[in-house]
Design a protein around this motif. Sequence first.
Motif, PDB file in Angstrom:
ATOM      1  N   SER A  72      64.592  47.635  28.327  1.00  0.00           N
ATOM      2  CA  SER A  72      64.296  48.819  29.131  1.00  0.00           C
ATOM      3  C   SER A  72      65.403  49.864  28.997  1.00  0.00           C
ATOM      4  CB  SER A  72      64.121  48.406  30.596  1.00  0.00           C
ATOM      5  OG  SER A  72      63.983  49.519  31.414  1.00  0.00           O
ATOM      6  N   TRP A  73      66.650  49.414  29.015  1.00  0.00           N
ATOM      7  CA  TRP A  73      67.806  50.312  28.909  1.00  0.00           C
ATOM      8  C   TRP A  73      67.776  51.078  27.591  1.00  0.00           C
ATOM      9  CZ3 TRP A  73      71.398  51.929  32.291  1.00  0.00           C
ATOM     10  CH2 TRP A  73      72.548  52.538  31.796  1.00  0.00           C
ATOM     11  N   ASP A  74      67.437  50.400  26.516  1.00  0.00           N
ATOM     12  CA  ASP A  74      67.432  51.026  25.194  1.00  0.00           C
ATOM     13  C   ASP A  74      66.393  52.141  25.067  1.00  0.00           C
ATOM     14  OD1 ASP A  74      69.506  49.420  24.356  1.00  0.00           O
ATOM     15  OD2 ASP A  74      68.220  47.968  23.328  1.00  0.00           O
ATOM     16  N   HIS A  75      65.371  52.122  25.901  1.00  0.00           N
ATOM     17  CA  HIS A  75      64.316  53.133  25.818  1.00  0.00           C
ATOM     18  C   HIS A  75      64.563  54.333  26.732  1.00  0.00           C
ATOM     19  CE1 HIS A  75      62.456  49.937  23.632  1.00  0.00           C
ATOM     20  NE2 HIS A  75      61.392  50.666  23.368  1.00  0.00           N
ATOM     21  N   LYS A  76      65.646  54.313  27.471  1.00  0.00           N
ATOM     22  CA  LYS A  76      65.957  55.412  28.393  1.00  0.00           C
ATOM     23  C   LYS A  76      66.816  56.452  27.695  1.00  0.00           C
ATOM     24  CE  LYS A  76      65.672  52.513  32.439  1.00  0.00           C
ATOM     25  NZ  LYS A  76      66.299  51.975  33.610  1.00  0.00           N
ATOM     26  N   SER A  77      66.680  57.691  28.145  1.00  0.00           N
ATOM     27  CA  SER A  77      67.534  58.757  27.619  1.00  0.00           C
ATOM     28  C   SER A  77      68.925  58.625  28.243  1.00  0.00           C
ATOM     29  CB  SER A  77      66.948  60.123  27.981  1.00  0.00           C
ATOM     30  OG  SER A  77      67.047  60.346  29.379  1.00  0.00           O
ATOM     31  N   LEU A  78      69.905  59.291  27.633  1.00  0.00           N
ATOM     32  CA  LEU A  78      71.256  59.283  28.189  1.00  0.00           C
ATOM     33  C   LEU A  78      71.260  59.882  29.595  1.00  0.00           C
ATOM     34  CD1 LEU A  78      73.461  60.295  25.125  1.00  0.00           C
ATOM     35  CD2 LEU A  78      73.382  58.080  26.279  1.00  0.00           C
ATOM     36  N   LYS A  81      70.090  57.193  31.952  1.00  0.00           N
ATOM     37  CA  LYS A  81      71.123  56.166  32.111  1.00  0.00           C
ATOM     38  C   LYS A  81      72.235  56.665  33.035  1.00  0.00           C
ATOM     39  CE  LYS A  81      70.153  54.222  27.571  1.00  0.00           C
ATOM     40  NZ  LYS A  81      70.624  54.029  26.202  1.00  0.00           N
ATOM     41  N   ARG A  82      72.672  57.888  32.797  1.00  0.00           N
ATOM     42  CA  ARG A  82      73.709  58.452  33.666  1.00  0.00           C
ATOM     43  C   ARG A  82      73.198  58.563  35.097  1.00  0.00           C
ATOM     44  NH1 ARG A  82      76.617  64.152  32.863  1.00  0.00           N
ATOM     45  NH2 ARG A  82      74.471  64.835  32.708  1.00  0.00           N
ATOM     46  N   HIS A 124      83.213  60.560  39.565  1.00  0.00           N
ATOM     47  CA  HIS A 124      83.700  61.804  38.979  1.00  0.00           C
ATOM     48  C   HIS A 124      83.605  61.767  37.451  1.00  0.00           C
ATOM     49  CE1 HIS A 124      86.042  65.483  38.606  1.00  0.00           C
ATOM     50  NE2 HIS A 124      86.784  64.863  37.713  1.00  0.00           N
ATOM     51  N   ILE A 125      84.020  60.662  36.863  1.00  0.00           N
ATOM     52  CA  ILE A 125      83.967  60.525  35.407  1.00  0.00           C
ATOM     53  C   ILE A 125      82.529  60.613  34.908  1.00  0.00           C
ATOM     54  CG2 ILE A 125      84.283  58.867  33.507  1.00  0.00           C
ATOM     55  CD1 ILE A 125      86.848  57.935  35.031  1.00  0.00           C
ATOM     56  N   VAL A 126      81.640  59.850  35.529  1.00  0.00           N
ATOM     57  CA  VAL A 126      80.242  59.818  35.079  1.00  0.00           C
ATOM     58  C   VAL A 126      79.593  61.187  35.248  1.00  0.00           C
ATOM     59  CG1 VAL A 126      77.968  58.813  35.552  1.00  0.00           C
ATOM     60  CG2 VAL A 126      79.971  57.342  35.450  1.00  0.00           C
ATOM     61  N   GLY A 163      78.357  46.248  33.619  1.00  0.00           N
ATOM     62  CA  GLY A 163      76.970  46.313  33.161  1.00  0.00           C
ATOM     63  C   GLY A 163      76.589  47.731  32.783  1.00  0.00           C
ATOM     64  N   LYS A 164      75.933  48.422  33.702  1.00  0.00           N
ATOM     65  CA  LYS A 164      75.393  49.749  33.400  1.00  0.00           C
ATOM     66  C   LYS A 164      76.452  50.753  32.965  1.00  0.00           C
ATOM     67  CE  LYS A 164      71.246  49.482  36.251  1.00  0.00           C
ATOM     68  NZ  LYS A 164      70.444  50.089  37.313  1.00  0.00           N
ATOM     69  N   LEU A 165      77.605  50.771  33.645  1.00  0.00           N
ATOM     70  CA  LEU A 165      78.637  51.738  33.264  1.00  0.00           C
ATOM     71  C   LEU A 165      79.190  51.437  31.874  1.00  0.00           C
ATOM     72  CD1 LEU A 165      80.364  54.189  33.951  1.00  0.00           C
ATOM     73  CD2 LEU A 165      81.985  52.634  35.051  1.00  0.00           C
ATOM     74  N   GLU A 166      79.422  50.174  31.585  1.00  0.00           N
ATOM     75  CA  GLU A 166      79.933  49.800  30.258  1.00  0.00           C
ATOM     76  C   GLU A 166      78.890  50.112  29.184  1.00  0.00           C
ATOM     77  OE1 GLU A 166      82.649  48.501  27.437  1.00  0.00           O
ATOM     78  OE2 GLU A 166      82.967  48.979  29.542  1.00  0.00           O
ATOM     79  N   TRP A 167      77.632  49.816  29.457  1.00  0.00           N
ATOM     80  CA  TRP A 167      76.587  50.097  28.466  1.00  0.00           C
ATOM     81  C   TRP A 167      76.429  51.597  28.248  1.00  0.00           C
ATOM     82  CZ3 TRP A 167      71.833  46.336  28.649  1.00  0.00           C
ATOM     83  CH2 TRP A 167      72.271  45.043  28.374  1.00  0.00           C
ATOM     84  N   LEU A 168      76.551  52.390  29.307  1.00  0.00           N
ATOM     85  CA  LEU A 168      76.505  53.840  29.140  1.00  0.00           C
ATOM     86  C   LEU A 168      77.661  54.293  28.254  1.00  0.00           C
ATOM     87  CD1 LEU A 168      75.379  56.660  29.819  1.00  0.00           C
ATOM     88  CD2 LEU A 168      76.806  56.622  31.886  1.00  0.00           C
TER      89      LEU A 168
END
Length: 180
Positions: A72-78, A81-82, A124-126, A163-168
């Motif tokens: 599912s993650w791979d099919h999402k736009s940046l 994901k953000r 703030h970073i994201v 998880g999500k932050l590292e994958w982003l």
Amino acid sequence: MALSRILLLLLCVVSFEVPNAKTRPIDFVCNAHARRHMDNVKDLEVAMVDCSGSDQLPSSLQIPCVRILKASWDHKSLQQKRAEVRGALGVLLDGVGRVRKETKLSCQSSLLERLEHGITNYLHIVTKLDIKGDLTDPDPGCPSQQSRSLTQVLQLYGRLLRGKLEWLSLDLRDSCLDQR
């Protein structure tokens, strides 16, 4: 006289390079060591040991879903994901801030303040990542939960970071090539 000219030249060179030395969100993405160094979950868990009664929060807080499915993650736009990472961090920040104001234990308040500070830094970073396109709302397909356990909150926070932050960050690593 020659030495002073060399020093002046060196000072000019350094002064032109200093503005480029400030940290940017892309530096976070490009430096896995910096990401690991910012992760303060273990430090907070260790500090909890010295803070008797700190696990039980004065009220429950909403904790976001951090489950991640690779397909599912791979099919999402940046942008999507953000939005998911920002949404999860925002929910956590709101809850931690509210509970911190309610706590009576000074050591628990200190732990929650440190957690709140860490979440704010990540948010703030994201938010400042250079991702083109419109901001989107997070996918509501993953329900949040309630918890009164600081241990559970810290575990979830750690899973969000790893998880999500590292994958982003990994999805944005091609941007690192543009920075060289």
